[in-house]
Design a protein around this motif. Structure first.
Motif, short mmCIF file in Angstrom:
data_model
loop_
_atom_site.label_atom_id
_atom_site.label_comp_id
_atom_site.label_asym_id
_atom_site.label_seq_id
_atom_site.Cartn_x
_atom_site.Cartn_y
_atom_site.Cartn_z
N PHE A 238 -8.25 12.10 -0.47
CA PHE A 238 -8.29 13.32 0.32
C PHE A 238 -8.68 14.47 -0.59
CE2 PHE A 238 -5.15 10.52 2.34
CZ PHE A 238 -5.75 10.38 3.59
N GLY A 239 -9.70 15.21 -0.17
CA GLY A 239 -10.21 16.29 -1.00
C GLY A 239 -11.41 15.89 -1.83
N SER A 302 -2.13 12.06 -5.57
CA SER A 302 -0.70 11.79 -5.39
C SER A 302 -0.39 10.32 -5.59
CB SER A 302 -0.26 12.21 -3.99
OG SER A 302 -0.34 13.60 -3.82
N ASP A 303 0.83 10.10 -6.04
CA ASP A 303 1.35 8.76 -6.22
C ASP A 303 2.69 8.70 -5.48
OD1 ASP A 303 1.01 6.26 -8.29
OD2 ASP A 303 3.11 6.70 -7.87
N ARG A 441 -10.85 -0.34 11.73
CA ARG A 441 -9.40 -0.36 11.47
C ARG A 441 -9.09 0.20 10.09
NH1 ARG A 441 -5.73 0.07 14.49
NH2 ARG A 441 -6.60 -1.57 15.82
N GLU A 442 -9.92 -0.11 9.12
CA GLU A 442 -9.69 0.41 7.76
C GLU A 442 -9.83 1.93 7.72
OE1 GLU A 442 -10.44 -3.85 7.55
OE2 GLU A 442 -11.51 -2.21 8.56
N ASP A 443 -10.85 2.45 8.42
CA ASP A 443 -11.01 3.91 8.50
C ASP A 443 -9.76 4.55 9.12
OD1 ASP A 443 -13.65 3.77 7.53
OD2 ASP A 443 -14.45 3.48 9.54
N ASP A 444 -9.27 3.92 10.17
CA ASP A 444 -8.14 4.46 10.90
C ASP A 444 -6.87 4.45 10.04
OD1 ASP A 444 -7.75 5.59 13.49
OD2 ASP A 444 -6.47 3.91 14.02
N THR A 445 -6.65 3.35 9.34
CA THR A 445 -5.44 3.21 8.52
C THR A 445 -5.47 4.16 7.33
OG1 THR A 445 -5.27 0.89 9.16
CG2 THR A 445 -4.01 1.57 7.22
N GLN A 446 -6.65 4.37 6.76
CA GLN A 446 -6.76 5.18 5.55
C GLN A 446 -7.23 6.61 5.82
OE1 GLN A 446 -9.42 2.57 3.34
NE2 GLN A 446 -7.68 1.52 2.38
N GLY A 447 -7.30 6.98 7.11
CA GLY A 447 -7.90 8.26 7.47
C GLY A 447 -6.99 9.46 7.46
N GLY A 448 -5.72 9.28 7.13
CA GLY A 448 -4.82 10.42 7.10
C GLY A 448 -4.28 10.79 8.45
N TYR A 449 -3.78 12.04 8.54
CA TYR A 449 -3.08 12.52 9.73
C TYR A 449 -1.93 11.58 10.07
CZ TYR A 449 -6.58 16.11 10.05
OH TYR A 449 -7.36 17.19 9.77
N TYR A 450 -1.11 11.34 9.05
CA TYR A 450 0.02 10.43 9.17
C TYR A 450 1.28 11.13 9.68
CZ TYR A 450 -2.93 7.73 5.94
OH TYR A 450 -3.96 7.06 5.34
N ARG A 451 2.25 10.34 10.15
CA ARG A 451 3.59 10.87 10.33
C ARG A 451 4.07 11.27 8.94
NH1 ARG A 451 8.85 8.63 10.73
NH2 ARG A 451 8.41 7.84 8.65
N PRO A 452 4.59 12.50 8.77
CA PRO A 452 4.94 12.95 7.43
C PRO A 452 6.00 12.09 6.75
CG PRO A 452 4.92 14.80 8.97
CD PRO A 452 4.79 13.54 9.78
N ASP A 668 -2.49 6.99 -7.21
CA ASP A 668 -3.54 7.89 -7.71
C ASP A 668 -4.38 8.45 -6.57
OD1 ASP A 668 -4.99 9.30 -9.62
OD2 ASP A 668 -6.43 7.67 -9.93
N GLY A 669 -3.73 8.76 -5.45
CA GLY A 669 -4.40 9.38 -4.33
C GLY A 669 -5.09 8.45 -3.37
N VAL A 670 -5.14 7.16 -3.67
CA VAL A 670 -5.81 6.19 -2.82
C VAL A 670 -4.78 5.46 -1.97
CG1 VAL A 670 -7.27 4.14 -2.75
CG2 VAL A 670 -7.67 5.89 -4.49
N VAL A 671 -5.02 5.41 -0.66
CA VAL A 671 -4.12 4.71 0.25
C VAL A 671 -4.21 3.22 0.00
CG1 VAL A 671 -3.58 4.24 2.66
CG2 VAL A 671 -4.31 6.53 1.99
N ALA A 672 -3.05 2.57 -0.18
CA ALA A 672 -3.02 1.16 -0.53
C ALA A 672 -3.29 0.25 0.67
CB ALA A 672 -1.66 0.81 -1.15
N GLN A 673 -2.91 0.69 1.86
CA GLN A 673 -3.01 -0.16 3.03
C GLN A 673 -4.38 0.01 3.70
OE1 GLN A 673 -0.31 1.87 2.39
NE2 GLN A 673 0.81 0.12 1.54
N SER A 674 -4.80 -1.05 4.42
CA SER A 674 -6.13 -0.98 5.03
C SER A 674 -6.22 -1.58 6.42
CB SER A 674 -7.16 -1.68 4.13
OG SER A 674 -6.84 -3.05 3.99
N ASN A 675 -5.41 -2.58 6.72
CA ASN A 675 -5.53 -3.26 8.01
C ASN A 675 -4.18 -3.86 8.37
OD1 ASN A 675 -6.58 -4.78 10.30
ND2 ASN A 675 -8.59 -4.62 9.36
N PHE A 676 -4.14 -4.65 9.43
CA PHE A 676 -2.87 -5.16 9.90
C PHE A 676 -2.25 -6.22 8.99
CE2 PHE A 676 -3.96 -3.96 14.54
CZ PHE A 676 -3.35 -2.73 14.37
N HIS A 677 -2.98 -6.66 7.98
CA HIS A 677 -2.38 -7.62 7.06
C HIS A 677 -1.44 -6.93 6.07
CE1 HIS A 677 -5.62 -5.99 4.62
NE2 HIS A 677 -5.09 -6.55 3.55
N ASP A 678 -1.71 -5.66 5.75
CA ASP A 678 -0.82 -4.96 4.81
C ASP A 678 -0.21 -3.69 5.41
OD1 ASP A 678 -3.16 -3.47 4.79
OD2 ASP A 678 -3.60 -3.81 2.66
#
Length: 744
Positions: A238-239, A302-303, A441-452, A668-678
């Protein structure tokens, strides 16, 4: 309206209707009814400014201002109209309204916004939709009385048929004549004892047939002449911004039309590189072939582990005071016992079955969008501003949404503006065509606008008799509202109400209550998620209450009862669920090595009161199964009991995903999850038996889409304590602590 058509079978049938009855109900601060009179249902009828239309074929068309995304809104609204109209349920169809805040503004939002959210659809429809049905009924009766030369008082209406003595006629036969009647200034609504549909029958859902036979239209189903499909490569952080791209390999793939840069809109969406193609799969292949270099010099790094420590430090220091009732300092000056605990929940993705998508076509000074539209007014305004047109030049064609859980109601209109920006970029290089933006699905999972992510640091002071004389809770969570158009509405006394909702109005009759808030800033975008702040406040307050009850040596259910005498509706669902669950009876023992426990929780959100009892079985290795959840709900007048039960069941399943699996983590700012497997949703074999009890109420209806989600987490962790003696204070549950016996 362009010459491009993509309509459901219901709308095609609508074009065939001849002259009919149309009523327009202005929804706003007040309700005013105006007749449009008789007019042909031609192409202009696709700009519906009415909530109810009856054609010469007898079909009753109900226009819903609210999105149907699986929660049963279309069925609920149809029930309200059909009840007062005495319509034939099989001849009632529901269509989504266009964007028109003057006619379809949500009363729960003061009429200023057309949108679906906050479990407000039934509450917002209760008066207006019943009045629409009753007014149409009165006009049909007046038309019949005039034709048959009989007093209106001698005429009855039942199941879509108007009759008096030897006379009878269906709605369609009277529709044209009824449209010429004057609109009554006042109509009487049915009394509850007269209801034949509301709360009385298990009505077939209005959205089910189309979803079962495949005719239901979702955004992904939209196919327009010349349309191109796009996917976008986003910066991984992000950013982050685009540094360079080589799209030559992508352009060589058959079906790829163009590779375009999508400029970021800071604070709204990240932008990136779009691949335009003839279809979705080709666009994805083109994106995979891109060679992209990103500039992360201004990105968030962020970590999750670091954020964990930062939140803990904030929680240990005073924050902005949201509530300060009673003598806090006295309560904590010398308590007989002090109970302290810290609760933590992670970022959460919405993970709807249908990832984000929309279709936009800009042409001839107009903008059209096809979307599972949850936030009509903000999205319409955002598009108007971006394209430089008036809002009435922006048309939104509402289709079904495959879930949302709040994600499509983004106050910043992120994915809508991203698609619109791409459309403008494509137009600049000669592509005057509709464009469908598809997030994978990967875009959606890693796209932000999360529950805080949130942390609660809680303390309770007890006197010598185990009474709570003081309760202090510090909440640490990002603000959802700041920097959005919702800020003025949602920021109260300098605090985002979604940070503290559900704890600032703690229902228990205790000596003193102080609630403080910290709102850390971050580039990680956040947004409301099913039940919004209640998802973490309910978990923390109800789990902590159990800890306090244990410290006081009191039964968790009885202790709650003793402190809810001033909150009768809380007490009502609490007593109902305890009785239904057999709280005073011993549980059936588990097999050798299996520990069993029962936990209880109660919470109010969106005007609805919910209590749940969870039963769990814990194995020797710490793994566990939620065997059963008993739920009691008081949502006022129960319009569709079967829909209410389904929403409680679905909310419980959604909430259990968080208990067992859900977490968005960053390295390091990268979202670890990507799809329904993780980023795992609840699996079918993990779903417990659910027993829902609807508490009878004469109050106006409130929502059920969200309130069931918030209560299951504390009920489960309280049950885990009863089974193991271990307190769980972090979600999702770390099963190793249940094995080791330590407390997190």
């Amino acid at each position: 309206m362009s010459d491009i058509e993509s309509v459901s079978s219901g709308r095609r049938d609508f074009l065939k209707i001849g002259a009919g009855l149309a009523l327009a109900i202005q929804i706003g601060p007040s309700l005013a009814i105006a007749a449009e009179g008789s007019k042909p249902a031609m192409a202009s009828a696709f700009q519906p400014n009415a909530f109810l239309r009856i054609g010469s074929d007898g079909i009753v068309h109900v226009i819903s201002p609210y999105l149907e995304m699986g929660q049963g809104t279309f069925t609920g609204i149809a029930t309200l109209v059909a009840e007062e109209l005495d319509a034939d349920w099989s001849k009632v169809v529901v269509e989504g309204a266009p964007a028109d805040v003057k006619r379809y503004g949500n009363p729960a939002f003061g009429g200023a916004i057309q949108g679906t959210g906050g479990s407000t659809a039934m509450a917002g429809s209760w008066d207006g939709m019943r009045q629409a049905g009753a007014t149409a009924r009165a006009m049909l009766v007046a038309a019949a009385a005039e034709q048959w030369k009989v007093p209106a008082s001698d005429i009855s209406v039942s199941n879509g048929v108007v009759s008096a003595g030897s006379h009878s006629a269906g709605f369609g036969e009277l529709a044209e004549a009824a449209s010429k009647q004057s609109v009554p200034s006042k109509v009487a609504l049915k009394k509850p004892e007269q209801y034949t549909l509301i709360g009385k029958q298990k009505l077939p859902r209005k959205d089910s047939p189309a979803k079962c036979d495949g005719s239901a239209q979702y955004t992904q189903d939209i196919q327009l002449p010349g349309m191109l499909t796009a996917v976008i490569a986003h910066p991984p952080r992000f950013g982050g911004v685009l540094k360079s791209v080589d799209g030559n390999a992508a352009k060589k793939i058959p079906g790829v039309v163009a590779v375009l840069e999508v400029a970021p809109m800071p604070g709204v969406f990240r932008g990136g590189v779009a691949v335009l193609a003839k279809d979705t799969w080709t666009a994805i292949l083109g994106r995979q072939a891109l060679v992209v270099e990103w500039d992360d010099s201004g990105a968030d790094h962020s970590d999750s582990a670091t954020m964990h420590e930062e939140y803990r430090k904030l929680g240990s220091t005073p924050g902005k005071v949201a509530v300060d009732n009673g003598d806090h300092d006295k309560a904590f000056s010398n308590p007989a016992k002090l109970v302290s605990a810290v609760y933590e929940v992670p970022f959460l993705a919405h993970a709807a079955m249908e990832p984000l998508n929309c279709v936009i076509h800009a042409h001839d000074g107009q903008v059209e969008m096809w979307n599972g539209e949850q936030f009509h007014t903000p999205d319409q305004g955002a598009l108007a501003k971006l394209f430089g047109v008036e809002m009435d030049k922006v048309s939104i064609h509402q289709v079904y949404a495959g879930g949302s859980f709040g994600r499509r109601a983004n106050p910043k209109a992120d994915y809508v503006l991203e698609c619109a920006t791409l459309v403008k970029a494509a137009m600049a290089v000669g592509y005057q065509t509709p464009i469908k933006l598809v997030w994978t699905r990967e875009d959606d999972t890693q796209g932000g606008y999360y529950r805080p992510k949130a942390l609660h640091d809680a303390q309770a002071a007890l006197d010598a008799d185990g009474n709570i004389v003081g309760w202090r809770e510090r909440v640490v969570a990002q603000s959802i509202a700041r920097g959005t158009a919702m800020e003025a509405m949602m920021i109260q006394d300098g605090i985002d109400s979604t940070v503290v909702e559900g704890v600032e109005d703690l229902p228990y009759d205790i000596g003193s209550l102080r609630v403080e808030a910290h709102e850390p800033k971050s580039q990680i975008p956040v947004q409301w998620w099913r039940s919004v702040g209640h998802t973490h406040t309910s978990f923390a307050t109800e789990a902590f209450f159990d800890e306090v009850a244990h410290a006081a040596g009191k039964d968790p259910y009885q202790f709650r009862r003793s402190l809810l005498t001033k909150s009768p509706r809380h007490l009502g669902v609490l007593n109902a669920v305890a009785e239904a669950a057999g709280w005073d009876k011993p549980m059936i023992k588990g097999k050798d090595g299996v520990r069993r426990g029962r936990g209880i929780a109660v919470h109010k959100s969106f005007g609805t009161y919910v209590a749940q009892v969870a039963e769990v079985s814990v194995n020797a290795d710490g793994s566990f199964k939620v065997d059963r959840v008993v739920c009691a709900v008081d949502c006022g007048t129960a319009i569709n009991p079967d829909v209410i039960r389904a929403q409680m069941e679905g909310g419980i399943g959604y909430g259990l995903s968080v208990v067992l699996h859900g977490a968005i983590t960053l390295k390091d700012g990268v979202v670890a999850q990507s799809n329904f497997h993780d980023y795992k949703p609840l699996r079918m074999n993990e779903m417990p038996a659910v027993d829902v009890h609807i508490v009878a109420s004469s109050e106006k209806p409130t929502g059920v889409g969200e309130p069931g989600t918030a209560v299951v987490a504390p009920a489960v962790v309280n049950a885990l304590f009863a089974a193991t003696g271990t307190r769980v204070r972090q979600l999702p549950v770390d099963t190793t602590v249940l094995r080791s016996g330590s407390t997190t």
